[in-house]
Write a protein that holds these residues in place. Sequence first.
Motif, PDB file in Angstrom:
ATOM      1  N   SER A  89       1.413   2.935 -12.607  1.00  0.00           N
ATOM      2  CA  SER A  89       1.461   2.749 -11.154  1.00  0.00           C
ATOM      3  C   SER A  89       0.840   1.423 -10.763  1.00  0.00           C
ATOM      4  O   SER A  89       1.391   0.669  -9.953  1.00  0.00           O
ATOM      5  CB  SER A  89       0.713   3.859 -10.432  1.00  0.00           C
ATOM      6  N   PHE A 118       2.205   9.615  -5.214  1.00  0.00           N
ATOM      7  CA  PHE A 118       2.641  10.908  -4.707  1.00  0.00           C
ATOM      8  C   PHE A 118       3.804  11.454  -5.536  1.00  0.00           C
ATOM      9  O   PHE A 118       3.870  12.655  -5.828  1.00  0.00           O
ATOM     10  CB  PHE A 118       3.036  10.776  -3.232  1.00  0.00           C
ATOM     11  N   ILE A 119       4.702  10.532  -5.946  1.00  0.00           N
ATOM     12  CA  ILE A 119       5.815  10.972  -6.804  1.00  0.00           C
ATOM     13  C   ILE A 119       5.281  11.497  -8.133  1.00  0.00           C
ATOM     14  O   ILE A 119       5.726  12.529  -8.635  1.00  0.00           O
ATOM     15  CB  ILE A 119       6.827   9.830  -7.015  1.00  0.00           C
ATOM     16  N   CYS A 120       4.298  10.782  -8.703  1.00  0.00           N
ATOM     17  CA  CYS A 120       3.677  11.270  -9.943  1.00  0.00           C
ATOM     18  C   CYS A 120       3.153  12.681  -9.738  1.00  0.00           C
ATOM     19  O   CYS A 120       3.363  13.576 -10.562  1.00  0.00           O
ATOM     20  CB  CYS A 120       2.505  10.380 -10.347  1.00  0.00           C
ATOM     21  N   VAL A 139       1.079   4.317  -2.675  1.00  0.00           N
ATOM     22  CA  VAL A 139       0.927   5.713  -2.274  1.00  0.00           C
ATOM     23  C   VAL A 139       2.161   6.506  -2.708  1.00  0.00           C
ATOM     24  O   VAL A 139       2.038   7.612  -3.257  1.00  0.00           O
ATOM     25  CB  VAL A 139       0.718   5.820  -0.748  1.00  0.00           C
ATOM     26  N   SER A 140       3.355   5.922  -2.494  1.00  0.00           N
ATOM     27  CA  SER A 140       4.579   6.640  -2.865  1.00  0.00           C
ATOM     28  C   SER A 140       4.618   6.916  -4.360  1.00  0.00           C
ATOM     29  O   SER A 140       4.927   8.031  -4.780  1.00  0.00           O
ATOM     30  CB  SER A 140       5.809   5.829  -2.484  1.00  0.00           C
ATOM     31  N   ILE A 141       4.304   5.880  -5.159  1.00  0.00           N
ATOM     32  CA  ILE A 141       4.339   6.079  -6.619  1.00  0.00           C
ATOM     33  C   ILE A 141       3.428   7.239  -7.007  1.00  0.00           C
ATOM     34  O   ILE A 141       3.814   8.142  -7.749  1.00  0.00           O
ATOM     35  CB  ILE A 141       3.875   4.821  -7.379  1.00  0.00           C
ATOM     36  N   SER A 192       0.841  -1.208   0.000  1.00  0.00           N
ATOM     37  CA  SER A 192       0.000   0.000   0.000  1.00  0.00           C
ATOM     38  C   SER A 192       0.869   1.248   0.000  1.00  0.00           C
ATOM     39  O   SER A 192       0.619   2.196  -0.752  1.00  0.00           O
ATOM     40  CB  SER A 192      -0.905   0.030   1.231  1.00  0.00           C
ATOM     41  N   LEU A 193       1.920   1.213   0.825  1.00  0.00           N
ATOM     42  CA  LEU A 193       2.798   2.377   0.899  1.00  0.00           C
ATOM     43  C   LEU A 193       3.505   2.590  -0.432  1.00  0.00           C
ATOM     44  O   LEU A 193       3.702   3.727  -0.880  1.00  0.00           O
ATOM     45  CB  LEU A 193       3.821   2.171   2.021  1.00  0.00           C
ATOM     46  N   TYR A 194       3.857   1.464  -1.074  1.00  0.00           N
ATOM     47  CA  TYR A 194       4.493   1.520  -2.396  1.00  0.00           C
ATOM     48  C   TYR A 194       3.596   2.271  -3.375  1.00  0.00           C
ATOM     49  O   TYR A 194       4.034   3.191  -4.079  1.00  0.00           O
ATOM     50  CB  TYR A 194       4.724   0.088  -2.855  1.00  0.00           C
ATOM     51  N   THR A 216       6.189  15.146  -9.287  1.00  0.00           N
ATOM     52  CA  THR A 216       7.007  15.389 -10.473  1.00  0.00           C
ATOM     53  C   THR A 216       6.260  16.190 -11.523  1.00  0.00           C
ATOM     54  O   THR A 216       6.856  16.969 -12.258  1.00  0.00           O
ATOM     55  CB  THR A 216       7.490  14.073 -11.104  1.00  0.00           C
TER      56      THR A 216
END
Lengths: 222, 218
Positions: free
Chosen positions: B57, B32-34, B28-30, B24-26, B37
């Motif tokens: 994602s 959020f990075i999208c 969320v991180s992806i 799940s964190l993975y 960026t």
Amino acid sequence: MKTWIKIAAIALLLYVHIGGMLFEVPRLNILNETIRALYFHVPMWFGMVLLFLISVYYAILYLRNPTSKFDIRSVEYANVGLTFGILGMITGMLWANYTWGTPWHGDPKQNGAAIALLVYLAYFILRGSIQNEEQKARLSAVYNIFAFAAMIPLIFIIPRLTSSMHPGSGGNPGFNMYDLDSKMRLVFYPAVIGWFLAGVWIALLRIKVRELEEQIMDFENE
Amino acid sequence: MILRLIQKEFILELRRKAVISGISLYLVSIIFICYLTFSLRQNSINEATWSALYWLSVLFANVNGIAKSFIGEKKGLLIYYYSIASPQAIILSKIIYNVVLSLALALAGFLLFSIFIDNPLQDQELFILTLLLSSFGFSACLSLISAIASKTNNSNVLMAVLSFPVIIALLLMSIKITKNALDGLARSESQDELLNLFAINCIMVALAYLLFPYIWRS
């Protein structure tokens, strides 16, 4: 080894090279004389698909009856198929450079073919990363069958759904566009058979080499 | 047997929360990075970029999530399964469990995308249907490949290398339907693609079912 394969392959390819270069071809806009690439580019894809099909056939045989004989055949046909695919890609890029303007055009068929090559490159990486011979053969046979079945929709169905610059898809006319005088068929069909037989010949030679190497290994172990 | 295995998967997953929270964190991180960026919000991205980002994602989260189904398992546990269940029961239970996981990831991704980025969809139901269908394909394909990759030395790299070319057909079909859903075209426009997606799913599930016993024997 079967002698008729060699004779047929040599005769057909000789005929294709002479006929392909010298026979008359229809004059079409943009294509002009590059239409002769048809005799060398398209047979590569036909050859690739047929060789992969043989490879999958031996992979199935291997799973039903695990002997190294079938494994060697499966690998070598895939190997030659991959070579044909790379050659088809290069010839296609050359041809595209002169007709479409750029070597890589993002054409659905081109992308599909690139993915087909990726599948078999992954297949060889899979083989490279397993030590145990028997496990290597079994897992790669499973991947071979699975990937081939997943690849078919890619190469044959998707390009037909979207518009493509290749003939025969997206409402473009099929082969009939080329053989208005059907003279090209006289060279094209022999070219497909000739290149395919040449591929089989290479594969048979490689299988023979592999089997002899295995025999030598057995002798040394004894 | 299948039901019991699925039950076991869920209990195990809920008991060691590290895996599921990790994935799940993975995701969320992806996302959020999208978001960072592209530094969205000021000028919202166009629809094509939205669907590309979304499917990328989800694909990466799926590959990482489903890879766990065989790669993480201990040797002893696998031998125990081997002795108590048929390979068909094991692959079917894994596929069904992974469908739930994959669908949960896709829906969570959709929710996060709506919050952080945007929700430009005009036909939500069609999109959800696509997510459901594609999660079947993802799960069948990735479960089998995870089983193959778990037997190799560098399984994590191989998991990605082996699965990407195989999954592209599925992904292209889903993206095409997503495009129709984004543009809000009539449902009948997407019928062919939906049928194709369904057919690809059938092929993948059938192949996984047929081929898995050969991997399992070793």
